[in-house]
Design a protein around this motif. Structure first.
Motif, short mmCIF file in Angstrom:
data_model
loop_
_atom_site.label_atom_id
_atom_site.label_comp_id
_atom_site.label_asym_id
_atom_site.label_seq_id
_atom_site.Cartn_x
_atom_site.Cartn_y
_atom_site.Cartn_z
N ALA A 110 0.84 -1.21 0.00
CA ALA A 110 0.00 0.00 0.00
C ALA A 110 0.87 1.26 0.00
O ALA A 110 0.61 2.21 -0.75
N VAL A 111 1.91 1.26 0.84
CA VAL A 111 2.81 2.41 0.90
C VAL A 111 3.57 2.58 -0.42
O VAL A 111 3.68 3.70 -0.95
N GLY A 112 4.08 1.46 -0.97
CA GLY A 112 4.82 1.52 -2.23
C GLY A 112 3.96 2.01 -3.37
O GLY A 112 4.39 2.83 -4.19
N ALA A 113 2.71 1.52 -3.45
CA ALA A 113 1.80 1.94 -4.52
C ALA A 113 1.49 3.43 -4.41
O ALA A 113 1.43 4.14 -5.44
N ALA A 114 1.30 3.91 -3.17
CA ALA A 114 1.02 5.34 -2.97
C ALA A 114 2.21 6.20 -3.38
O ALA A 114 2.05 7.25 -4.02
N LEU A 115 3.43 5.74 -3.04
CA LEU A 115 4.63 6.50 -3.41
C LEU A 115 4.79 6.58 -4.92
O LEU A 115 5.05 7.65 -5.48
N ILE A 116 4.64 5.44 -5.59
CA ILE A 116 4.84 5.39 -7.03
C ILE A 116 3.78 6.22 -7.76
O ILE A 116 4.06 6.86 -8.78
N PHE B 267 4.98 10.03 -6.79
CA PHE B 267 6.34 10.54 -6.99
C PHE B 267 7.12 9.63 -7.93
O PHE B 267 7.30 8.43 -7.64
N VAL B 268 7.60 10.17 -9.02
CA VAL B 268 8.41 9.38 -9.96
C VAL B 268 9.74 9.00 -9.33
O VAL B 268 10.29 7.92 -9.62
N TRP B 269 10.26 9.85 -8.42
CA TRP B 269 11.57 9.55 -7.83
C TRP B 269 11.56 8.28 -6.99
O TRP B 269 12.61 7.73 -6.64
N ALA B 270 10.35 7.77 -6.66
CA ALA B 270 10.27 6.51 -5.90
C ALA B 270 10.89 5.36 -6.69
O ALA B 270 11.43 4.41 -6.11
N PHE B 271 10.84 5.45 -8.04
CA PHE B 271 11.47 4.42 -8.86
C PHE B 271 12.99 4.42 -8.66
O PHE B 271 13.61 3.35 -8.63
N PHE B 272 13.58 5.60 -8.52
CA PHE B 272 15.01 5.68 -8.22
C PHE B 272 15.32 5.03 -6.86
O PHE B 272 16.31 4.32 -6.72
N GLY C 225 16.45 -3.62 -10.81
CA GLY C 225 16.84 -2.30 -10.32
C GLY C 225 17.19 -1.36 -11.44
O GLY C 225 16.77 -0.19 -11.47
N ALA C 226 17.97 -1.86 -12.42
CA ALA C 226 18.32 -1.04 -13.58
C ALA C 226 17.08 -0.68 -14.39
O ALA C 226 16.94 0.44 -14.89
N LYS C 227 16.14 -1.65 -14.48
CA LYS C 227 14.90 -1.39 -15.20
C LYS C 227 14.11 -0.27 -14.54
O LYS C 227 13.54 0.60 -15.21
N LEU C 228 14.06 -0.27 -13.20
CA LEU C 228 13.35 0.79 -12.48
C LEU C 228 13.98 2.15 -12.73
O LEU C 228 13.27 3.15 -12.94
N VAL C 229 15.30 2.20 -12.68
CA VAL C 229 16.00 3.47 -12.91
C VAL C 229 15.75 3.97 -14.33
O VAL C 229 15.48 5.16 -14.55
N LEU C 230 15.83 3.06 -15.31
CA LEU C 230 15.58 3.44 -16.70
C LEU C 230 14.14 3.92 -16.90
O LEU C 230 13.88 4.87 -17.65
N HIS C 231 13.20 3.25 -16.20
CA HIS C 231 11.80 3.66 -16.29
C HIS C 231 11.62 5.07 -15.74
O HIS C 231 10.89 5.89 -16.33
N ALA C 232 12.28 5.37 -14.62
CA ALA C 232 12.19 6.71 -14.04
C ALA C 232 12.79 7.75 -15.00
O ALA C 232 12.22 8.83 -15.20
N LEU C 233 13.93 7.42 -15.59
CA LEU C 233 14.56 8.34 -16.54
C LEU C 233 13.67 8.55 -17.77
O LEU C 233 13.60 9.65 -18.33
#
Length: 320
Positions: free
Chosen positions: A120-126, A129-134, A266-274
């Motif tokens: 629930a917390v993770g879904a709310a953050l994402i 805030f896009v920076w949650a992916f970082f 992890g790399a996929k998440l960072v690329l998605h945020a970028l």
């Protein structure tokens, strides 16, 4: 993916029914779980997950179906690595074999509740805030590096802060009293090792969530799929514990394979945020078909290489 409240209620109700069936059939009479019995239950739970994923595929479309299956495979593979610490905890507390199933059941139910809060917390953050992916990507990359450095190895169990805190508050009996968690002696309430080992299992699995929850959010941001993939992976974990037994120790390269998977997600998440910030082109935003292929390929290679190494070592030992 718009999931109505009644679908959530029906899904949670169905999971509770599965747990109740498990309690009635398996846990009503404590016994040593045989390999054949564990295999039947593993097949049953995996079949339930496959049927659920097929339902998601048909009703919501292939994209969400792939996301569920990729998330489920990832969570299940991470759970296999968690089995080793479960075995160490069981051995440390000298849990009777006939009660190990109850310990795992209660501990995993607690973990499911705690993970639901994480989700629930993770879904709310994402969502906000896009920076949650970082943040999530950084956690996974750091975990992957730690595993490759060997910092994630579990040689022996040391009680964590939660378990030590429980010991300070309540007196603990020396012996198990069947599956009871509390007993009374001379008008005073004591806790048994059964309660203590459940606390140890539950708190350990909560720490595992620090890796697994960011990992699955790297595959899907749909809270419904994150929850159900975790639930099915956890529910099948108990029987997998009894089925694999010493085989877990033979998967000598598992930590390396999981490190590669976590680093990749992890790399996929960072690329998605970028990509969300329009820094990288569209083709660098990795889709879930690629993710599923990478995860399955890494797990297959890890398993085959591990079994081959064990076979070579066994042959060398016999020769010497």
């Amino acid at each position: 993916m718009n999931v109505p409240l009644w679908v959530w209620a029906l899904t949670v109700g169905g999971l509770l029914v599965l747990i109740a069936v498990d309690l009635v059939i398996v846990d009503s009479k404590p016994h040593e779980v045989t390999t054949a019995e564990a295999a039947r239950w593993v097949i049953f739970y995996v079949s339930c997950a496959v049927l659920f994923g097929a339902g998601v595929w048909v009703v919501a479309g292939h994209q969400f179906g792939v996301e569920f299956f990729t998330g489920y495979i990832t969570e299940y593979s991470l759970s296999v690595d968690n089995l080793f610490i479960f075995m160490v905890i069981m051995a440390s507390f000298k849990v009777p074999v006939i009660h190990q199933h109850r310990v795992l059941l209660v501990g995993i139910l607690l973990a499911l509740v705690m993970r639901s809060v994480f989700i629930a917390v993770g879904a709310a953050l994402i969502a906000q805030f896009v920076w949650a992916f970082f943040l999530f990507g950084g956690v996974l990359v750091w975990t992957a590096i730690s595993m490759l450095r060997g910092q994630d190895e579990h040689q022996e169990y040391e009680e964590n802060a939660v378990t030590r805190w429980v010991r300070r508050i309540y007196p603990v009996t020396e012996d198990f009293h069947r599956h009871k968690m509390f007993v009374k002696r001379d008008g005073k309430r004591w806790i048994t090792p059964m309660f203590l080992v459940i606390v140890a299992i539950g708190s350990a699995d909560l720490l595992f969530a620090v890796d697994s929850i960011p990992a699955i959010f790297g595959i899907t941001q749909e809270a419904f799929l994150v929850f159900t993939a975790n639930a099915f992976a956890l529910m099948g974990l108990r029987q997998l514990y009894f089925l694999l037994g010493g085989l877990v120790n033979k998967l000598v390269y598992l930590s390396y394979g999981l490190a590669i998977i976590l680093g990749f997600i992890g790399a996929k998440l960072v690329l998605h945020a970028l990509h969300e910030y329009h820094v990288v082109p569209d083709w660098l935003d990795i889709n879930n078909w690629v993710s599923l292929g990478v995860i399955v390929a890494v797990l297959a290679a890890t398993t085959l290489l591990s079994l081959a190494k064990v076979k070579r070592d066994t042959a060398a030992a016999k020769t010497s």
